[in-house]
Write a protein that holds these residues in place. Structure first.
Motif, PDB file in Angstrom:
ATOM      1  N   PRO A 110       0.836  -1.198   0.000  1.00 18.39           N
ATOM      2  CA  PRO A 110       0.000   0.000   0.000  1.00 18.39           C
ATOM      3  C   PRO A 110       0.880   1.262   0.000  1.00 18.39           C
ATOM      4  O   PRO A 110       2.011   1.236   0.486  1.00 18.39           O
ATOM      5  N   PRO A 111       0.375   2.368  -0.544  1.00 23.11           N
ATOM      6  CA  PRO A 111       1.184   3.585  -0.699  1.00 23.11           C
ATOM      7  C   PRO A 111       1.876   4.064   0.579  1.00 23.11           C
ATOM      8  O   PRO A 111       3.052   4.407   0.548  1.00 23.11           O
ATOM      9  N   ARG A 112       1.186   4.105   1.702  1.00 19.47           N
ATOM     10  CA  ARG A 112       1.830   4.588   2.932  1.00 19.47           C
ATOM     11  C   ARG A 112       2.971   3.680   3.360  1.00 19.47           C
ATOM     12  O   ARG A 112       3.996   4.147   3.844  1.00 19.47           O
ATOM     13  N   GLN A 113       2.803   2.373   3.169  1.00 22.77           N
ATOM     14  CA  GLN A 113       3.887   1.448   3.516  1.00 22.77           C
ATOM     15  C   GLN A 113       5.074   1.650   2.577  1.00 22.77           C
ATOM     16  O   GLN A 113       6.224   1.622   3.010  1.00 22.77           O
ATOM     17  N   ARG A 114       4.802   1.880   1.278  1.00 23.86           N
ATOM     18  CA  ARG A 114       5.892   2.159   0.333  1.00 23.86           C
ATOM     19  C   ARG A 114       6.638   3.424   0.724  1.00 23.86           C
ATOM     20  O   ARG A 114       7.862   3.475   0.668  1.00 23.86           O
ATOM     21  N   VAL A 115       5.895   4.449   1.125  1.00 23.10           N
ATOM     22  CA  VAL A 115       6.519   5.710   1.527  1.00 23.10           C
ATOM     23  C   VAL A 115       7.402   5.492   2.754  1.00 23.10           C
ATOM     24  O   VAL A 115       8.537   5.961   2.804  1.00 23.10           O
ATOM     25  N   GLU A 128      11.028   8.596  13.964  1.00 23.39           N
ATOM     26  CA  GLU A 128      10.543   9.869  14.505  1.00 23.39           C
ATOM     27  C   GLU A 128      10.468  10.936  13.415  1.00 23.39           C
ATOM     28  O   GLU A 128       9.498  11.688  13.321  1.00 23.39           O
ATOM     29  N   VAL A 129      11.493  11.006  12.582  1.00 21.28           N
ATOM     30  CA  VAL A 129      11.518  11.999  11.497  1.00 21.28           C
ATOM     31  C   VAL A 129      10.450  11.652  10.459  1.00 21.28           C
ATOM     32  O   VAL A 129       9.770  12.535   9.936  1.00 21.28           O
ATOM     33  N   ILE A 130      10.297  10.364  10.172  1.00 22.07           N
ATOM     34  CA  ILE A 130       9.263   9.938   9.220  1.00 22.07           C
ATOM     35  C   ILE A 130       7.883  10.316   9.743  1.00 22.07           C
ATOM     36  O   ILE A 130       7.045  10.831   8.999  1.00 22.07           O
ATOM     37  N   ALA A 131       7.643  10.088  11.019  1.00 23.31           N
ATOM     38  CA  ALA A 131       6.357  10.447  11.620  1.00 23.31           C
ATOM     39  C   ALA A 131       6.111  11.949  11.480  1.00 23.31           C
ATOM     40  O   ALA A 131       4.999  12.370  11.145  1.00 23.31           O
ATOM     41  N   ASP A 132       7.147  12.738  11.706  1.00 22.51           N
ATOM     42  CA  ASP A 132       7.023  14.183  11.557  1.00 22.51           C
ATOM     43  C   ASP A 132       6.701  14.549  10.111  1.00 22.51           C
ATOM     44  O   ASP A 132       5.834  15.379   9.851  1.00 22.51           O
ATOM     45  N   GLN A 133       7.383  13.920   9.159  1.00 20.70           N
ATOM     46  CA  GLN A 133       7.151  14.220   7.741  1.00 20.70           C
ATOM     47  C   GLN A 133       5.756  13.810   7.292  1.00 20.70           C
ATOM     48  O   GLN A 133       5.152  14.490   6.481  1.00 20.70           O
ATOM     49  N   LEU A 134       5.267  12.696   7.817  1.00 22.52           N
ATOM     50  CA  LEU A 134       3.945  12.224   7.421  1.00 22.52           C
ATOM     51  C   LEU A 134       2.828  12.830   8.254  1.00 22.52           C
ATOM     52  O   LEU A 134       1.654  12.639   7.952  1.00 22.52           O
ATOM     53  N   GLY A 135       3.202  13.514   9.325  1.00 22.82           N
ATOM     54  CA  GLY A 135       2.189  14.129  10.180  1.00 22.82           C
ATOM     55  C   GLY A 135       1.381  13.104  10.949  1.00 22.82           C
ATOM     56  O   GLY A 135       0.163  13.247  11.083  1.00 22.82           O
ATOM     57  N   VAL A 138       4.541   8.209  15.890  1.00 21.64           N
ATOM     58  CA  VAL A 138       5.647   7.268  15.709  1.00 21.64           C
ATOM     59  C   VAL A 138       5.107   5.834  15.660  1.00 21.64           C
ATOM     60  O   VAL A 138       5.573   5.013  14.858  1.00 21.64           O
ATOM     61  N   SER A 139       4.131   5.543  16.491  1.00 22.88           N
ATOM     62  CA  SER A 139       3.576   4.183  16.508  1.00 22.88           C
ATOM     63  C   SER A 139       2.926   3.833  15.162  1.00 22.88           C
ATOM     64  O   SER A 139       2.981   2.673  14.732  1.00 22.88           O
ATOM     65  N   THR A 140       2.350   4.810  14.497  1.00 21.98           N
ATOM     66  CA  THR A 140       1.755   4.572  13.187  1.00 21.98           C
ATOM     67  C   THR A 140       2.842   4.220  12.174  1.00 21.98           C
ATOM     68  O   THR A 140       2.688   3.287  11.376  1.00 21.98           O
ATOM     69  N   VAL A 141       3.945   4.943  12.209  1.00 14.07           N
ATOM     70  CA  VAL A 141       5.066   4.656  11.306  1.00 14.07           C
ATOM     71  C   VAL A 141       5.605   3.258  11.591  1.00 14.07           C
ATOM     72  O   VAL A 141       5.865   2.484  10.671  1.00 14.07           O
ATOM     73  N   ARG A 142       5.772   2.932  12.861  1.00 16.47           N
ATOM     74  CA  ARG A 142       6.281   1.602  13.217  1.00 16.47           C
ATOM     75  C   ARG A 142       5.338   0.502  12.733  1.00 16.47           C
ATOM     76  O   ARG A 142       5.775  -0.554  12.284  1.00 16.47           O
ATOM     77  N   THR A 143       4.037   0.747  12.832  1.00 12.54           N
ATOM     78  CA  THR A 143       3.051  -0.228  12.360  1.00 12.54           C
ATOM     79  C   THR A 143       3.179  -0.420  10.853  1.00 12.54           C
ATOM     80  O   THR A 143       3.209  -1.555  10.365  1.00 12.54           O
ATOM     81  N   HIS A 144       3.258   0.700  10.098  1.00 13.19           N
ATOM     82  CA  HIS A 144       3.425   0.599   8.646  1.00 13.19           C
ATOM     83  C   HIS A 144       4.714  -0.133   8.299  1.00 13.19           C
ATOM     84  O   HIS A 144       4.734  -0.992   7.414  1.00 13.19           O
ATOM     85  N   ASP A 146       6.420  -2.272  10.182  1.00 17.06           N
ATOM     86  CA  ASP A 146       6.319  -3.679  10.572  1.00 17.06           C
ATOM     87  C   ASP A 146       5.486  -4.468   9.568  1.00 17.06           C
ATOM     88  O   ASP A 146       5.872  -5.566   9.153  1.00 17.06           O
ATOM     89  N   ARG A 147       4.358  -3.918   9.151  1.00 15.11           N
ATOM     90  CA  ARG A 147       3.495  -4.614   8.191  1.00 15.11           C
ATOM     91  C   ARG A 147       4.201  -4.769   6.842  1.00 15.11           C
ATOM     92  O   ARG A 147       4.112  -5.820   6.203  1.00 15.11           O
ATOM     93  N   ALA A 148       4.896  -3.723   6.422  1.00 19.92           N
ATOM     94  CA  ALA A 148       5.622  -3.793   5.152  1.00 19.92           C
ATOM     95  C   ALA A 148       6.717  -4.849   5.220  1.00 19.92           C
ATOM     96  O   ALA A 148       6.873  -5.659   4.297  1.00 19.92           O
ATOM     97  N   MET A 149       7.474  -4.857   6.302  1.00 19.37           N
ATOM     98  CA  MET A 149       8.564  -5.824   6.433  1.00 19.37           C
ATOM     99  C   MET A 149       8.027  -7.252   6.518  1.00 19.37           C
ATOM    100  O   MET A 149       8.622  -8.178   5.973  1.00 19.37           O
ATOM    101  N   THR A 150       6.896  -7.450   7.196  1.00 15.39           N
ATOM    102  CA  THR A 150       6.283  -8.775   7.267  1.00 15.39           C
ATOM    103  C   THR A 150       5.881  -9.236   5.868  1.00 15.39           C
ATOM    104  O   THR A 150       6.153 -10.377   5.474  1.00 15.39           O
ATOM    105  N   THR A 151       5.252  -8.353   5.110  1.00 14.09           N
ATOM    106  CA  THR A 151       4.861  -8.687   3.738  1.00 14.09           C
ATOM    107  C   THR A 151       6.083  -9.023   2.900  1.00 14.09           C
ATOM    108  O   THR A 151       6.083 -10.008   2.149  1.00 14.09           O
TER     109      THR A 151
END
Length: 167
Positions: A110-115, A128-135, A138-144, A146-151
């Motif tokens: 999915p696009p957010r995971q690719r980003v 932390e920087v990614i979370a700031d860039q995506l607004g 941090v937990s949301t970035v870690r979830t994306h 983790d899901r991307a790496m699992t896939t």
């Protein structure tokens, strides 16, 4: 630095960055074009920022993510774009086969995971920087991430095995 000087110096890098974020070279060019059209009238303000190129990078990420929402169109992945075309010739070196398999699998995320993958591993940014860039948090970035790496972990052994099979 004027807007024209910035574009002359950084256009290639911006397109490469957008290609990594979108995993689609044609879409990357469209995204960069739209970002530059929006950035030009605001350039005097953007240029005064501490890091104008980082600001433009964030514009690229936001444009890519909103592009999908605006169009409501399903993005065409590289693997789907290649279906039905002439079968690619096998690459004589394994590293290129592996790279192709990774690109194909990442392009299905999915696009957010690719980003998040692009920002984490291409730009080498912290979560932390990614979370700031995506607004987002941090937990949301870690979830994306983790899901991307699992896939990727699940899909890559199968993709790499298929790359080695004769057609």
């Amino acid at each position: 630095m004027t807007f024209e000087e910035f574009v002359a110096a950084r256009l290639g890098a911006l397109i490469r960055y957008a290609t990594v974020v979108t995993w689609d070279p044609d879409l990357a060019e469209d995204v960069v074009q739209n970002v530059l059209v929006r950035a030009q009238p605001r350039w005097s303000r953007i240029d005064r920022l501490e890091a104008p190129e980082q600001y433009v990078h964030r514009m690229v990420v936001n444009e890519f993510l909103s592009w999908r929402r605006r169009r409501r169109a399903r993005l065409l992945h590289h693997s789907e774009a290649l279906d039905g075309l002439v079968a690619p010739l096998p690459d004589p070196t394994g590293q290129y086969d592996d790279r192709d398999a990774v690109i194909r699998v990442v392009s299905t995320l999915p696009p957010r995971q690719r980003v998040v993958i692009a920002l984490r591993f291409y730009e080498d940014l912290s979560v932390e920087v990614i979370a700031d860039q995506l607004g987002c948090r941090v937990s949301t970035v870690r979830t994306h991430l983790d899901r991307a790496m699992t896939t990727l972990r699940e899909a890559l052994p199968a993709a790499l095995a298929q790359m080695g099979e004769p057609s």
